[in-house]
Design a protein around this motif. Structure first.
Motif, PDB file in Angstrom:
ATOM      1  N   TRP A 171       0.829  -1.208   0.000  1.00 47.07           N
ATOM      2  CA  TRP A 171       0.000   0.000   0.000  1.00 47.07           C
ATOM      3  C   TRP A 171       0.864   1.259   0.000  1.00 47.07           C
ATOM      4  O   TRP A 171       0.607   2.205  -0.739  1.00 47.07           O
ATOM      5  N   ASP A 172       1.899   1.250   0.833  1.00 45.10           N
ATOM      6  CA  ASP A 172       2.776   2.423   0.948  1.00 45.10           C
ATOM      7  C   ASP A 172       3.539   2.719  -0.341  1.00 45.10           C
ATOM      8  O   ASP A 172       3.946   3.854  -0.567  1.00 45.10           O
ATOM      9  N   ARG A 173       3.723   1.713  -1.180  1.00 45.68           N
ATOM     10  CA  ARG A 173       4.484   1.894  -2.412  1.00 45.68           C
ATOM     11  C   ARG A 173       3.619   2.258  -3.625  1.00 45.68           C
ATOM     12  O   ARG A 173       4.139   2.559  -4.689  1.00 45.68           O
ATOM     13  N   LEU A 174       2.296   2.221  -3.456  1.00 48.58           N
ATOM     14  CA  LEU A 174       1.418   2.578  -4.572  1.00 48.58           C
ATOM     15  C   LEU A 174       1.479   4.077  -4.834  1.00 48.58           C
ATOM     16  O   LEU A 174       1.557   4.870  -3.899  1.00 48.58           O
ATOM     17  N   PRO A 175       1.418   4.472  -6.108  1.00 44.76           N
ATOM     18  CA  PRO A 175       1.384   5.906  -6.413  1.00 44.76           C
ATOM     19  C   PRO A 175       0.115   6.544  -5.857  1.00 44.76           C
ATOM     20  O   PRO A 175      -0.922   5.890  -5.718  1.00 44.76           O
TER      21      PRO A 175
ATOM     22  N   THR B  19      -8.460   4.889  -5.790  1.00 41.58           N
ATOM     23  CA  THR B  19      -9.299   5.754  -4.964  1.00 41.58           C
ATOM     24  C   THR B  19     -10.520   6.277  -5.700  1.00 41.58           C
ATOM     25  O   THR B  19     -11.280   7.063  -5.139  1.00 41.58           O
ATOM     26  N   ASP B  20     -10.712   5.852  -6.933  1.00 41.66           N
ATOM     27  CA  ASP B  20     -11.907   6.261  -7.666  1.00 41.66           C
ATOM     28  C   ASP B  20     -13.127   5.574  -7.073  1.00 41.66           C
ATOM     29  O   ASP B  20     -13.111   4.378  -6.788  1.00 41.66           O
ATOM     30  N   LEU B  21     -14.174   6.347  -6.852  1.00 40.81           N
ATOM     31  CA  LEU B  21     -15.410   5.811  -6.288  1.00 40.81           C
ATOM     32  C   LEU B  21     -16.476   5.687  -7.364  1.00 40.81           C
ATOM     33  O   LEU B  21     -16.518   6.490  -8.290  1.00 40.81           O
ATOM     34  N   THR B  22     -17.341   4.694  -7.202  1.00 42.08           N
ATOM     35  CA  THR B  22     -18.501   4.604  -8.077  1.00 42.08           C
ATOM     36  C   THR B  22     -19.493   5.674  -7.630  1.00 42.08           C
ATOM     37  O   THR B  22     -19.384   6.229  -6.530  1.00 42.08           O
ATOM     38  N   GLU B  23     -20.478   5.927  -8.444  1.00 43.88           N
ATOM     39  CA  GLU B  23     -21.499   6.911  -8.077  1.00 43.88           C
ATOM     40  C   GLU B  23     -22.245   6.482  -6.821  1.00 43.88           C
ATOM     41  O   GLU B  23     -22.547   7.297  -5.957  1.00 43.88           O
TER      42      GLU B  23
END
Length: 75
Positions: A26-30, A35-39
């Motif tokens: 997780w710490d290495r992810l850009p 983090t995109d959410l659905t409607e």
């Protein structure tokens, strides 16, 4: 090694080691990845935020939250 093989090997580790691996990944992810959410997710977050703003006493403290999780797991 495939992703499935890596997951299988990680799954064989003790839970604390698995958690360390998850945190390290997780710490290495850009920033912004995943983090995109659905409607519907956005609508639910907006609903919950409005509920909290209307009555902040509906929120749980961290201790209350952890206690509820502990109780739920013991059932």
């Amino acid at each position: 090694m495939t992703v499935e093989q890596a997951i299988s090997e990680i799954s064989a580790l003790p839970p604390n080691d698995q958690l360390r691996i998850v945190q390290a990944i997780w710490d290495r992810l850009p920033d912004g990845v995943g983090t995109d959410l659905t409607e519907s997710q956005r609508a639910e977050l907006d609903r919950r935020w409005a509920e909290y703003k209307a009555d902040p006493t509906t929120a749980l403290s961290e201790e209350e939250f952890r206690e509820r999780i502990r109780i739920a797991r013991s059932r």
